[in-house]
Design a protein around this motif. Structure first.
Motif, PDB file in Angstrom:
ATOM      1  N   THR A 134       0.814  -1.251  -0.107  1.00 45.71           N
ATOM      2  CA  THR A 134       0.089   0.023   0.071  1.00 45.71           C
ATOM      3  C   THR A 134       0.812   1.198   0.047  1.00 45.71           C
ATOM      4  O   THR A 134       0.534   2.242  -0.639  1.00 45.71           O
ATOM      5  N   LEU A 135       1.719   1.375   0.836  1.00 42.75           N
ATOM      6  CA  LEU A 135       2.700   2.544   0.956  1.00 42.75           C
ATOM      7  C   LEU A 135       3.447   2.786  -0.524  1.00 42.75           C
ATOM      8  O   LEU A 135       3.599   3.671  -0.978  1.00 42.75           O
ATOM      9  N   ALA A 136       3.763   1.480  -1.125  1.00 44.24           N
ATOM     10  CA  ALA A 136       4.665   1.832  -2.443  1.00 44.24           C
ATOM     11  C   ALA A 136       3.336   2.257  -3.515  1.00 44.24           C
ATOM     12  O   ALA A 136       3.922   3.122  -4.313  1.00 44.24           O
ATOM     13  N   LYS A 137       2.410   1.791  -3.434  1.00 44.92           N
ATOM     14  CA  LYS A 137       1.478   2.475  -4.430  1.00 44.92           C
ATOM     15  C   LYS A 137       1.093   3.952  -3.992  1.00 44.92           C
ATOM     16  O   LYS A 137       1.019   4.909  -4.979  1.00 44.92           O
ATOM     17  N   VAL A 138       0.916   4.367  -2.937  1.00 47.35           N
ATOM     18  CA  VAL A 138       0.664   5.676  -2.517  1.00 47.35           C
ATOM     19  C   VAL A 138       1.776   6.574  -3.152  1.00 47.35           C
ATOM     20  O   VAL A 138       1.577   7.569  -3.417  1.00 47.35           O
ATOM     21  N   ILE A 139       2.960   6.102  -2.787  1.00 50.49           N
ATOM     22  CA  ILE A 139       4.103   6.792  -3.284  1.00 50.49           C
ATOM     23  C   ILE A 139       4.353   6.933  -4.959  1.00 50.49           C
ATOM     24  O   ILE A 139       4.470   8.003  -5.212  1.00 50.49           O
ATOM     25  N   ARG A 140       4.056   5.864  -5.612  1.00 54.86           N
ATOM     26  CA  ARG A 140       3.970   5.918  -6.760  1.00 54.86           C
ATOM     27  C   ARG A 140       2.917   6.759  -7.434  1.00 54.86           C
ATOM     28  O   ARG A 140       3.113   7.799  -8.270  1.00 54.86           O
ATOM     29  N   ASP A 141       1.718   6.880  -6.858  1.00 52.56           N
ATOM     30  CA  ASP A 141       0.549   7.574  -7.205  1.00 52.56           C
ATOM     31  C   ASP A 141       1.067   9.263  -6.891  1.00 52.56           C
ATOM     32  O   ASP A 141       0.396   9.798  -7.842  1.00 52.56           O
ATOM     33  N   ALA A 142       1.417   9.451  -5.884  1.00 50.60           N
ATOM     34  CA  ALA A 142       2.003  10.730  -5.491  1.00 50.60           C
ATOM     35  C   ALA A 142       3.063  11.232  -6.370  1.00 50.60           C
ATOM     36  O   ALA A 142       2.904  12.428  -7.065  1.00 50.60           O
ATOM     37  N   GLN A 143       3.858  10.583  -7.099  1.00 55.97           N
ATOM     38  CA  GLN A 143       4.867  10.829  -7.965  1.00 55.97           C
ATOM     39  C   GLN A 143       4.195  10.971  -9.398  1.00 55.97           C
ATOM     40  O   GLN A 143       4.514  12.009 -10.276  1.00 55.97           O
ATOM     41  N   ASP A 144       3.222  10.225  -9.766  1.00 50.72           N
ATOM     42  CA  ASP A 144       2.487  10.423 -10.868  1.00 50.72           C
ATOM     43  C   ASP A 144       1.790  11.435 -10.921  1.00 50.72           C
ATOM     44  O   ASP A 144       1.653  12.181 -11.917  1.00 50.72           O
ATOM     45  N   ASP A 145       1.043  11.934  -9.709  1.00 51.10           N
ATOM     46  CA  ASP A 145       0.293  13.245  -9.761  1.00 51.10           C
ATOM     47  C   ASP A 145       1.280  14.402 -10.125  1.00 51.10           C
ATOM     48  O   ASP A 145       0.974  15.567 -10.643  1.00 51.10           O
ATOM     49  N   ARG A 146       2.529  14.326  -9.128  1.00 50.56           N
ATOM     50  CA  ARG A 146       3.350  15.649  -9.629  1.00 50.56           C
ATOM     51  C   ARG A 146       3.788  15.676 -10.986  1.00 50.56           C
ATOM     52  O   ARG A 146       4.080  16.873 -11.497  1.00 50.56           O
ATOM     53  N   TYR A 147       3.929  14.567 -11.616  1.00 50.63           N
ATOM     54  CA  TYR A 147       4.385  14.647 -12.837  1.00 50.63           C
ATOM     55  C   TYR A 147       3.439  15.235 -13.847  1.00 50.63           C
ATOM     56  O   TYR A 147       3.365  16.008 -14.753  1.00 50.63           O
ATOM     57  N   VAL A 148       2.122  14.555 -13.555  1.00 51.09           N
ATOM     58  CA  VAL A 148       0.714  15.470 -14.456  1.00 51.09           C
ATOM     59  C   VAL A 148       0.811  16.896 -14.179  1.00 51.09           C
ATOM     60  O   VAL A 148       0.418  17.695 -15.238  1.00 51.09           O
ATOM     61  N   VAL A 149       0.879  17.088 -13.157  1.00 53.58           N
ATOM     62  CA  VAL A 149       0.744  18.818 -12.447  1.00 53.58           C
ATOM     63  C   VAL A 149       1.809  19.434 -13.262  1.00 53.58           C
ATOM     64  O   VAL A 149       1.474  20.369 -13.791  1.00 53.58           O
TER      65      VAL A 149
END
Length: 96
Positions: free
Chosen positions: A59-74
């Motif tokens: 779960t932690l790995a997924k949350v970190i990956r999603d946060a990085q993806d969100d930063r890239y999209v922004v």
């Protein structure tokens, strides 16, 4: 129009190494749980804790990956807005 580089992809060798190292670590832990000289209730508690630790790690790995993806999209959206602003505001035009 300059483009930002896409996020780097993991190689298949890195993916395999991560999977194998996870499997070896989990197998070692399960082996230790099976042969640990303790009462069954202690063994069950350690097994339950292991299950929660593994699931929370995923779960932690997924949350970190999603946060990085969100930063890239922004970042991409901000870059597109900036490029549009520069295109609309041409400094070579003369105001009459």
């Amino acid at each position: 129009m300059p483009t930002t580089p896409a996020p780097s992809k993991n190689t298949s060798a890195f993916f395999a190494q991560a999977g194998v190292s996870f499997a070896i670590a989990l197998a070692g832990l399960l082996f230790a749980l099976l042969y640990l000289p303790v009462d069954p209730w202690i063994r069950a508690f350690l097994a339950m804790t292991t299950l929660f630790l593994v699931s929370s790690s995923f779960t932690l790995a997924k949350v970190i990956r999603d946060a990085q993806d969100d930063r890239y999209v922004v970042s991409r959206i901000d870059q597109a807005r900036f490029d549009k602003l520069l295109a609309d505001h041409d400094l070579t035009k003369h105001v009459s």
